[in-house]
Write an enzyme that holds these catalytic residues in place. Structure first.
Site, PDB file in Angstrom:
ATOM      1  N   ARG A  44       0.854  -1.200   0.000  1.00 18.19           N
ATOM      2  CA  ARG A  44       0.000   0.000   0.000  1.00 18.19           C
ATOM      3  C   ARG A  44       0.889   1.249   0.000  1.00 18.19           C
ATOM      4  NH1 ARG A  44      -3.203  -3.417   3.482  1.00 18.19           N
ATOM      5  NH2 ARG A  44      -2.417  -2.531   5.432  1.00 18.19           N
ATOM      6  N   LYS A 134     -10.431  15.773   5.931  1.00 21.53           N
ATOM      7  CA  LYS A 134     -11.626  15.456   5.150  1.00 21.53           C
ATOM      8  C   LYS A 134     -12.604  14.603   5.936  1.00 21.53           C
ATOM      9  CE  LYS A 134     -12.757  12.221   2.476  1.00 21.53           C
ATOM     10  NZ  LYS A 134     -12.790  11.132   1.494  1.00 21.53           N
ATOM     11  N   LYS A 217     -16.563  19.612  -1.162  1.00 17.69           N
ATOM     12  CA  LYS A 217     -16.268  18.507  -2.097  1.00 17.69           C
ATOM     13  C   LYS A 217     -17.569  17.782  -2.435  1.00 17.69           C
ATOM     14  CE  LYS A 217     -13.555  14.258  -2.553  1.00 17.69           C
ATOM     15  NZ  LYS A 217     -12.287  13.586  -2.339  1.00 17.69           N
TER      16      LYS A 217
HETATM   17  C1  5MM Z   1     -10.533   7.476  -1.816  1.00 17.44           C
HETATM   18  O1  5MM Z   1     -11.795   7.010  -1.382  1.00 17.44           O
HETATM   19  C2  5MM Z   1     -12.393   7.662  -0.256  1.00 17.44           C
HETATM   20  C3  5MM Z   1     -13.227   6.704   0.537  1.00 17.44           C
HETATM   21  O2  5MM Z   1     -12.509   5.722   1.100  1.00 17.44           O
HETATM   22  P1  5MM Z   1     -13.266   4.758   2.141  1.00 17.44           P
HETATM   23  O3  5MM Z   1     -14.631   4.441   1.544  1.00 17.44           O
HETATM   24  O4  5MM Z   1     -12.370   3.592   2.214  1.00 17.44           O
HETATM   25  O5  5MM Z   1     -13.369   5.523   3.413  1.00 17.44           O
HETATM   26  C4  5MM Z   1     -13.437   8.684  -0.701  1.00 17.44           C
HETATM   27  O6  5MM Z   1     -13.917   9.431   0.385  1.00 17.44           O
HETATM   28  C5  5MM Z   1     -12.895   9.619  -1.711  1.00 17.44           C
HETATM   29  O7  5MM Z   1     -12.038  10.532  -1.083  1.00 17.44           O
HETATM   30  C6  5MM Z   1     -14.008  10.398  -2.385  1.00 17.44           C
HETATM   31  O8  5MM Z   1     -15.207   9.683  -2.478  1.00 17.44           O
HETATM   32  C7  5MM Z   1     -13.582  10.734  -3.777  1.00 17.44           C
HETATM   33  O9  5MM Z   1     -13.175   9.553  -4.424  1.00 17.44           O
HETATM   34  P2  5MM Z   1     -13.711   9.260  -5.893  1.00 17.44           P
HETATM   35  O10 5MM Z   1     -13.088   7.939  -6.228  1.00 17.44           O
HETATM   36  O11 5MM Z   1     -15.207   9.242  -5.818  1.00 17.44           O
HETATM   37  O12 5MM Z   1     -13.183  10.419  -6.722  1.00 17.44           O
END
Ligand code: 5MM
Length: 335
Positions: A44, A134, A217
């Site tokens: 990772r 976040k 966001k």
């Molecule tokens: C990177 O994925 C984040 C969520 O991870 P977990 O579900 O494991 O907590 C997620 O919050 C992400 O930051 C946002 O949804 C934006 O990711 P996408 O892939 O939708 O651009």
């Protein structure tokens, strides 16, 4: 200009955007499983370090959202991950929610948890070098959802989180995500997303959050993935702007979209059109997870030692999105 506002601008000005690399171990393991790589802490870290040392970190990626495991890891060059990111010219951030859990009173929906002990955790992350944070509220959408209960409980949590984060001198990213899954139309998505964002700002204002020191966001306004009535990219951009114009107070400096399951090029194309039509003062940029990492991860999985090749792909994707964040992208720039 306040300190928080200047952090916001460092992250998102001049076409810069955010790399969301905050997948929890469960999600990251799923992503690695899909490309047949064993999910160990070392693997990772290796993938993430490969991204964080790419040249686009200097010109395109203004901030990286990390997960608890990553922010505490040491890079192969023996420095802290937050130092690696800062040395590349970007800012480190951290996901501080502890995930979406079943909402009592509406068991088909979720509420995001993580407020207990948050003030102490924030102090620790600040010491580790985090400049922003976040928290993601997740909303299912259908005829009956999101319910008033889910809209109000998630908004309340997002506001309490934001107030605590600003108290600790970091910028909160406020992420209310209305999911893409479902048969709903884009009009439904517009209506529900507007309701969700309006409620978030009502609570943020009540909790005395400095709106100049946050980044919103949100999702773009899309028809559901199972909808029979898909709309054009132009319409996606126009509805997204309409939604934000009507629900986001003008003090908010910037909006960084999530990709939410769109393909890489789709997410870039939609961001580009949003910026072409943007007649607001909001900076509109990206905070993508999957739409920035997918191709790079697939390539890397075939040869974990091919750092240069992986970085080339990530650099390209970031560059495309940075152009899109300025309305300067076109399809012929894609390889
Ligand atoms: C990177 O994925 C984040 C969520 O991870 P977990 O579900 O494991 O907590 C997620 O919050 C992400 O930051 C946002 O949804 C934006 O990711 P996408 O892939 O939708 O651009």
């Amino acid at each position: 200009m306040s300190e928080l506002n200047s952090i916001v601008l460092k992250i998102i000005k001049s076409g810069k955007g955010i790399l969301a690399a905050d997948e929890s171990t469960g999600t990251m393991s799923k992503r690695l499983d899909e490309v047949n790589v064993t999910s160990t802490p070392e693997n990772r870290l290796l993938f993430r370090e490969t991204l964080f040392s790419s040249s686009c970190m200097t010109d395109c990626i203004g901030g990286v959202i990390l997960y608890d495991e990553t922010i505490k890891q040491i890079s192969s060059k023996k420095n802290k991950i937050t130092e690696l990111i800062s040395e590349m010219g970007s800012l480190p951030g951290i996901k501080v929610d502890t995930g979406a859990k079943v909402l009592a009173g509406s068991p088909d929906e979720n509420v995001t948890e993580g407020l207990d002990g948050l003030r102490e955790r924030l102090k620790e992350y600040y010491k580790l070098g985090a400049k922003f944070t976040k928290w993601r509220g997740v909303y299912a959408i259908s005829k009956d959802y999101p319910s008033k209960l889910s809209i109000s409980s998630n908004a309340h949590a997002l506001a309490r989180y934001s107030a605590l984060v600003q108290e600790c001198n970091m910028v909160p990213i406020v992420e209310p995500e209305v999911l893409m899954e479902g048969e709903h139309s884009a009009e439904d998505c517009l209506k529900k997303t507007s309701e969700v964002i309006n409620k978030c700002f009502e609570e943020l204002i009540l909790h005395k959050v400095d709106l100049k020191g946050i980044i919103l966001k949100p999702n773009m306004i899309l028809a559901g993935n199972k909808s029979k009535n898909k709309i054009s990219n132009d319409e996606i951009a126009k509805l997204t702007i309409k939604c934000l114009k009507n629900s986001v107070p003008s003090e908010v400096p910037g909006i960084a979209f999530l990709s939410g399951g769109q393909s890489e090029v789709e997410a870039t194309q939609n961001l580009n059109l949003i910026n072409k039509y943007n007649d607001t003062n909001f900076i509109m940029t990206y905070s993508y997870g999957r739409a920035l990492q997918q191709s790079a991860l697939k390539f890397w999985s075939k040869d974990l030692k091919n750092i240069e090749g992986t970085q080339k792909i990530f650099n390209h994707r970031s560059k495309m999105n940075t152009l899109a964040a300025q309305g300067k992208w076109s399809k012929d720039l894609e390889i």
